[in-house]
Design a protein around this motif. Structure first.
Motif, PDB file in Angstrom:
ATOM      1  N   PHE A 243       0.833  -1.201   0.000  1.00  0.00           N
ATOM      2  CA  PHE A 243       0.000   0.000   0.000  1.00  0.00           C
ATOM      3  C   PHE A 243       0.872   1.257   0.000  1.00  0.00           C
ATOM      4  CE2 PHE A 243      -4.114   2.059   1.196  1.00  0.00           C
ATOM      5  CZ  PHE A 243      -4.911   1.352   0.321  1.00  0.00           C
ATOM      6  N   ASN A 244       1.970   1.199   0.746  1.00  0.00           N
ATOM      7  CA  ASN A 244       2.894   2.338   0.768  1.00  0.00           C
ATOM      8  C   ASN A 244       3.492   2.591  -0.614  1.00  0.00           C
ATOM      9  OD1 ASN A 244       3.127   3.778   3.227  1.00  0.00           O
ATOM     10  ND2 ASN A 244       4.099   2.003   4.190  1.00  0.00           N
ATOM     11  N   LEU A 245       3.832   1.520  -1.309  1.00  0.00           N
ATOM     12  CA  LEU A 245       4.413   1.667  -2.644  1.00  0.00           C
ATOM     13  C   LEU A 245       3.419   2.335  -3.594  1.00  0.00           C
ATOM     14  CD1 LEU A 245       6.778   1.047  -4.572  1.00  0.00           C
ATOM     15  CD2 LEU A 245       5.663  -1.114  -5.109  1.00  0.00           C
ATOM     16  N   MET A 246       2.146   1.992  -3.468  1.00  0.00           N
ATOM     17  CA  MET A 246       1.137   2.624  -4.313  1.00  0.00           C
ATOM     18  C   MET A 246       1.047   4.113  -4.026  1.00  0.00           C
ATOM     19  SD  MET A 246       0.112   0.276  -6.315  1.00  0.00           S
ATOM     20  CE  MET A 246      -1.218   1.186  -7.096  1.00  0.00           C
ATOM     21  N   PHE A 247       1.138   4.484  -2.751  1.00  0.00           N
ATOM     22  CA  PHE A 247       1.151   5.904  -2.411  1.00  0.00           C
ATOM     23  C   PHE A 247       2.378   6.600  -3.013  1.00  0.00           C
ATOM     24  CE2 PHE A 247      -1.659   5.069   1.422  1.00  0.00           C
ATOM     25  CZ  PHE A 247      -2.700   5.860   0.969  1.00  0.00           C
ATOM     26  N   GLU A 248       3.535   5.948  -2.909  1.00  0.00           N
ATOM     27  CA  GLU A 248       4.777   6.552  -3.399  1.00  0.00           C
ATOM     28  C   GLU A 248       4.757   6.742  -4.915  1.00  0.00           C
ATOM     29  OE1 GLU A 248       7.843   3.952  -2.085  1.00  0.00           O
ATOM     30  OE2 GLU A 248       7.453   4.302   0.058  1.00  0.00           O
ATOM     31  N   GLN A 249       4.263   5.734  -5.628  1.00  0.00           N
ATOM     32  CA  GLN A 249       4.343   5.779  -7.084  1.00  0.00           C
ATOM     33  C   GLN A 249       3.095   6.353  -7.748  1.00  0.00           C
ATOM     34  OE1 GLN A 249       5.794   2.323  -9.048  1.00  0.00           O
ATOM     35  NE2 GLN A 249       7.559   2.090  -7.711  1.00  0.00           N
ATOM     36  N   HIS A 250       1.954   6.310  -7.067  1.00  0.00           N
ATOM     37  CA  HIS A 250       0.714   6.739  -7.710  1.00  0.00           C
ATOM     38  C   HIS A 250      -0.103   7.706  -6.862  1.00  0.00           C
ATOM     39  CE1 HIS A 250       1.517   3.481 -10.560  1.00  0.00           C
ATOM     40  NE2 HIS A 250       1.676   2.670  -9.521  1.00  0.00           N
ATOM     41  N   GLY A 251       0.499   8.208  -5.795  1.00  0.00           N
ATOM     42  CA  GLY A 251      -0.225   9.103  -4.901  1.00  0.00           C
ATOM     43  C   GLY A 251      -0.763  10.347  -5.594  1.00  0.00           C
ATOM     44  N   ALA A 252       0.014  10.875  -6.546  1.00  0.00           N
ATOM     45  CA  ALA A 252      -0.413  12.095  -7.241  1.00  0.00           C
ATOM     46  C   ALA A 252      -1.667  11.851  -8.081  1.00  0.00           C
ATOM     47  CB  ALA A 252       0.728  12.605  -8.130  1.00  0.00           C
ATOM     48  N   VAL A 253      -1.839  10.619  -8.548  1.00  0.00           N
ATOM     49  CA  VAL A 253      -2.992  10.300  -9.387  1.00  0.00           C
ATOM     50  C   VAL A 253      -4.284  10.314  -8.573  1.00  0.00           C
ATOM     51  CG1 VAL A 253      -4.046   8.530 -10.855  1.00  0.00           C
ATOM     52  CG2 VAL A 253      -1.591   8.956 -10.982  1.00  0.00           C
ATOM     53  N   VAL A 254      -4.207   9.893  -7.306  1.00  0.00           N
ATOM     54  CA  VAL A 254      -5.422   9.766  -6.485  1.00  0.00           C
ATOM     55  C   VAL A 254      -5.599  10.904  -5.496  1.00  0.00           C
ATOM     56  CG1 VAL A 254      -5.311   7.248  -6.650  1.00  0.00           C
ATOM     57  CG2 VAL A 254      -4.275   8.388  -4.683  1.00  0.00           C
TER      58      VAL A 254
ATOM     59  N   ILE B 153     -13.041   3.394   5.470  1.00  0.00           N
ATOM     60  CA  ILE B 153     -13.819   3.862   4.315  1.00  0.00           C
ATOM     61  C   ILE B 153     -12.899   4.527   3.298  1.00  0.00           C
ATOM     62  CG2 ILE B 153     -15.607   5.479   3.573  1.00  0.00           C
ATOM     63  CD1 ILE B 153     -17.002   4.966   6.256  1.00  0.00           C
ATOM     64  N   VAL B 154     -11.974   5.347   3.796  1.00  0.00           N
ATOM     65  CA  VAL B 154     -11.002   5.993   2.904  1.00  0.00           C
ATOM     66  C   VAL B 154     -10.147   4.941   2.209  1.00  0.00           C
ATOM     67  CG1 VAL B 154      -8.980   7.492   2.813  1.00  0.00           C
ATOM     68  CG2 VAL B 154     -10.943   8.137   4.215  1.00  0.00           C
TER      69      VAL B 154
ATOM     70  N   LYS C 148      -8.348  13.314  -1.032  1.00  0.00           N
ATOM     71  CA  LYS C 148      -8.626  14.482  -0.185  1.00  0.00           C
ATOM     72  C   LYS C 148     -10.116  14.616   0.073  1.00  0.00           C
ATOM     73  CE  LYS C 148      -7.876  19.491   0.015  1.00  0.00           C
ATOM     74  NZ  LYS C 148      -7.320  20.672  -0.702  1.00  0.00           N
ATOM     75  N   ARG C 149     -10.921  14.391  -0.955  1.00  0.00           N
ATOM     76  CA  ARG C 149     -12.380  14.497  -0.813  1.00  0.00           C
ATOM     77  C   ARG C 149     -12.912  13.449   0.176  1.00  0.00           C
ATOM     78  NH1 ARG C 149     -15.812  11.930  -4.296  1.00  0.00           N
ATOM     79  NH2 ARG C 149     -14.252  11.928  -5.966  1.00  0.00           N
ATOM     80  N   TYR C 150     -12.433  12.207   0.071  1.00  0.00           N
ATOM     81  CA  TYR C 150     -12.880  11.157   0.983  1.00  0.00           C
ATOM     82  C   TYR C 150     -12.414  11.411   2.412  1.00  0.00           C
ATOM     83  CZ  TYR C 150     -14.925   7.868  -2.354  1.00  0.00           C
ATOM     84  OH  TYR C 150     -15.742   7.255  -3.260  1.00  0.00           O
ATOM     85  N   MET C 151     -11.206  11.927   2.564  1.00  0.00           N
ATOM     86  CA  MET C 151     -10.678  12.176   3.908  1.00  0.00           C
ATOM     87  C   MET C 151     -11.427  13.313   4.589  1.00  0.00           C
ATOM     88  SD  MET C 151      -6.572  11.467   3.472  1.00  0.00           S
ATOM     89  CE  MET C 151      -6.256  11.514   5.243  1.00  0.00           C
ATOM     90  N   GLN C 152     -11.774  14.331   3.820  1.00  0.00           N
ATOM     91  CA  GLN C 152     -12.540  15.436   4.397  1.00  0.00           C
ATOM     92  C   GLN C 152     -13.941  14.984   4.787  1.00  0.00           C
ATOM     93  OE1 GLN C 152     -12.293  18.423   1.308  1.00  0.00           O
ATOM     94  NE2 GLN C 152     -10.407  19.315   2.132  1.00  0.00           N
ATOM     95  N   ALA C 153     -14.558  14.166   3.935  1.00  0.00           N
ATOM     96  CA  ALA C 153     -15.913  13.697   4.215  1.00  0.00           C
ATOM     97  C   ALA C 153     -15.962  12.821   5.460  1.00  0.00           C
ATOM     98  CB  ALA C 153     -16.444  12.927   3.017  1.00  0.00           C
ATOM     99  N   ASN C 154     -14.858  12.099   5.744  1.00  0.00           N
ATOM    100  CA  ASN C 154     -14.819  11.196   6.888  1.00  0.00           C
ATOM    101  C   ASN C 154     -13.989  11.744   8.049  1.00  0.00           C
ATOM    102  OD1 ASN C 154     -16.146   8.427   6.018  1.00  0.00           O
ATOM    103  ND2 ASN C 154     -14.992   9.155   4.238  1.00  0.00           N
ATOM    104  N   GLN C 155     -13.565  13.008   7.920  1.00  0.00           N
ATOM    105  CA  GLN C 155     -12.809  13.700   8.969  1.00  0.00           C
ATOM    106  C   GLN C 155     -11.564  12.923   9.402  1.00  0.00           C
ATOM    107  OE1 GLN C 155     -15.771  14.367  12.039  1.00  0.00           O
ATOM    108  NE2 GLN C 155     -16.687  16.094  10.947  1.00  0.00           N
ATOM    109  N   ILE C 156     -10.793  12.521   8.404  1.00  0.00           N
ATOM    110  CA  ILE C 156      -9.574  11.753   8.640  1.00  0.00           C
ATOM    111  C   ILE C 156      -8.367  12.639   8.351  1.00  0.00           C
ATOM    112  CG2 ILE C 156      -8.227   9.725   7.957  1.00  0.00           C
ATOM    113  CD1 ILE C 156     -10.862   9.122   9.445  1.00  0.00           C
ATOM    114  N   THR C 157      -7.387  12.619   9.265  1.00  0.00           N
ATOM    115  CA  THR C 157      -6.172  13.426   9.100  1.00  0.00           C
ATOM    116  C   THR C 157      -4.913  12.566   9.072  1.00  0.00           C
ATOM    117  OG1 THR C 157      -6.048  13.760  11.506  1.00  0.00           O
ATOM    118  CG2 THR C 157      -7.225  15.433  10.206  1.00  0.00           C
TER     119      THR C 157
ATOM    120  N   GLN D  37       0.285   6.076   7.861  1.00  0.00           N
ATOM    121  CA  GLN D  37      -0.674   5.593   8.858  1.00  0.00           C
ATOM    122  C   GLN D  37      -1.842   4.865   8.187  1.00  0.00           C
ATOM    123  OE1 GLN D  37      -1.298   9.452  10.690  1.00  0.00           O
ATOM    124  NE2 GLN D  37      -0.221   8.801  12.568  1.00  0.00           N
ATOM    125  N   LEU D  38      -2.271   5.365   7.040  1.00  0.00           N
ATOM    126  CA  LEU D  38      -3.342   4.699   6.314  1.00  0.00           C
ATOM    127  C   LEU D  38      -2.899   3.322   5.833  1.00  0.00           C
ATOM    128  CD1 LEU D  38      -4.799   7.627   4.157  1.00  0.00           C
ATOM    129  CD2 LEU D  38      -5.936   6.454   6.049  1.00  0.00           C
TER     130      LEU D  38
END
Length: 460
Positions: free
Chosen positions: A372-383, A427-428, A388-397, A402-403
């Motif tokens: 999961f970390n590798l996906m964030f590192e290599q594709h984080g900009a795509v998502v 959910i995020v 951000k929209r899902y994290m705001q809707a679920n009040q996740i910081t 950590q995710l």
């Protein structure tokens, strides 16, 4: 086929002729003489039953299944069986060179508005009250591409067809719809049609992110001596799916993918069923299901991601981490040496412990959290925008790290039977996992990052 439509005719089975009727997926052989009932006792599945309808069409009922209860028939009662799909032909020659599909999902993928030219001005109404529209010629709207699937090169053509109504009372001029045709290098037997149908169905599921898509119409054509194609029959596949609503704004379109990559994407999706890699458990059945999540669906999505990741990044850590590779090789070498010293084969009971640990070490690679970390590192900009929209809707910081840690923890918790409540982080992560699956498929199809991001933001 409408549920209330009934087909009547005669079927040939075991070199005998039987009258039948079919309504929906249920076919009934009627008026069975007592001496013929035994012919059905050993029948479980029949690939094809051919007959003729009352309208003088050759009909082939495909993948017929006889239930045990249907074989306990009283004299002159009837035998009931289910039909997966059927074909109606004009001749007894059950072959085709080309097949055309229509579906509301295809209309969303290749929007039919492309066929209309409203002119260079914004207001098509003339001063005299007349209304002008121009139907673009086929060459302006048609798109062609080639896709190689399981070593077979298939020519695809997307076009927009018109059905103009001549009924005096109709309030509409007619309807327009996308038609997708597949042309083959060699003539095909009717039995192979199910494979091509599933190619298209799986592709439509992927581009719509819904399993409830339905193929509405299938036309079969044969090439004549003059090189043109003539309709020889039609087919219908029964489906349990319903409720799909075509929405181009929530569908991956031809233009979203681009002509350079569409053939490769189609092949990538279509080959999965034959390669035993098809996993649509992460795809919601309907819009309503897409708005909810439970532990079963969460785990299904996680497992689908793991399979996609392992296919895209086989032995990732072994190849990327020199220290890990060195340690793994030394452990395997040590175990192999101990097995050799035993004088017994690795399959011998004496070496059962060594064999088990060797298998564990050999299959150990990237951990769940690392994936999961590798996906964030290599594709984080795509998502990032959707995340951000899902994290705001679920009040996740939480941070991405950590995710990823929570994703691995929650995945293992569910897999081992501990069904703790789903919280905002889960959910995020549920949404992110589905996005990561799509990114891996799109990347494997040669689609660039900019298009990937636009597709992710459109679908999710």
């Amino acid at each position: 086929m409408k549920s209330d439509h009934i087909i009547y005719g005669k079927l040939e089975l075991n070199e005998k002729i039987y009258p039948f009727f079919m309504q929906g997926q249920r076919a009934t052989i009627i008026q069975i003489p007592i001496e013929d009932i035994k012919d059905f006792y050993c029948l479980d599945e029949v690939d094809r039953i051919v007959g003729v309808t009352n309208s003088n069409k050759i009909i082939a009922l495909m993948n017929c299944r006889f239930s045990n209860s249907s074989k306990i028939a009283l004299p002159y009662a009837g035998i009931v069986f289910s039909v997966a799909w059927y074909v109606e032909y004009d001749t007894e020659d059950l072959y085709f060179d080309k097949v055309c599909f229509t579906s509301s999902a295809l209309n969303a993928f290749f929007p039919t508005i492309k066929a209309i030219d409203l002119g260079t001005h914004n207001e098509p109404f003339n001063t005299d009250g007349s209304y002008e529209i121009r139907i673009r010629p086929e060459k302006e709207t048609m798109r062609e591409f080639t896709s190689t699937i399981n070593g077979e090169s298939v020519a695809f053509k997307l076009g927009i067809a018109w059905a103009v109504s001549q009924r005096l009372e109709d309030s509409q001029i007619g309807k327009k719809y996308c038609e997708c045709s597949l042309t083959f290098d060699s003539t095909k037997e009717i039995d192979s049609l199910s494979e091509y149908y599933l190619w298209l169905y799986d592709f439509l599921v992927f581009i719509t992110f819904r399993q409830c898509v339905v193929v509405d119409k299938i036309i079969l054509l044969k090439k004549n001596d003059k090189g043109s194609y003539k309709k020889v029959g039609s087919a219908y596949f029964f489906s349990r799916h319903q409720g799909y609503e075509a929405k181009t704004i929530k569908t991956i379109t031809y233009d979203d993918v681009g002509k350079e990559c569409i053939g490769r994407l189609f092949a990538n999706v279509a080959m999965r069923r034959n390669d035993n890699r098809l996993n649509t458990l992460y795809v919601p059945e309907t819009d309503e299901q897409n708005r909810t999540v439970d532990a079963v669906r969460w785990l299904s999505v996680a497992l689908a991601f793991e399979g996609e990741f392992n296919a895209h990044y086989p032995n990732y850590k072994y190849q990327a981490d020199e220290n890990f590779r060195s340690a793994k090789e030394k452990l395997i070498t040590t175990i192999d040496e101990q097995i050799k010293l035993s004088g017994k084969s690795k399959n011998n009971k004496v070496n059962s412990g060594y064999k088990r640990f060797r298998h564990l070490i050999d299959t150990t690679d990237t951990t769940l959290e690392e994936k999961f970390n590798l996906m964030f590192e290599q594709h984080g900009a795509v998502v990032q925008n959707v995340q951000k929209r899902y994290m705001q809707a679920n009040q996740i910081t939480d941070t991405n790290q950590q995710l990823a840690s929570r994703w691995a923890e929650f995945r293992n918790s569910i897999a081992h039977g501990s069904l703790e409540p789903i919280d905002g982080r889960d959910i995020v992560n549920y949404a992110l996992t589905k996005m990561f699956i799509y990114i891996l498929v799109l990347e494997a199809s040669g689609i660039d990052r900019a298009r990937q991001q636009a597709i992710i933001e459109k679908i999710f």
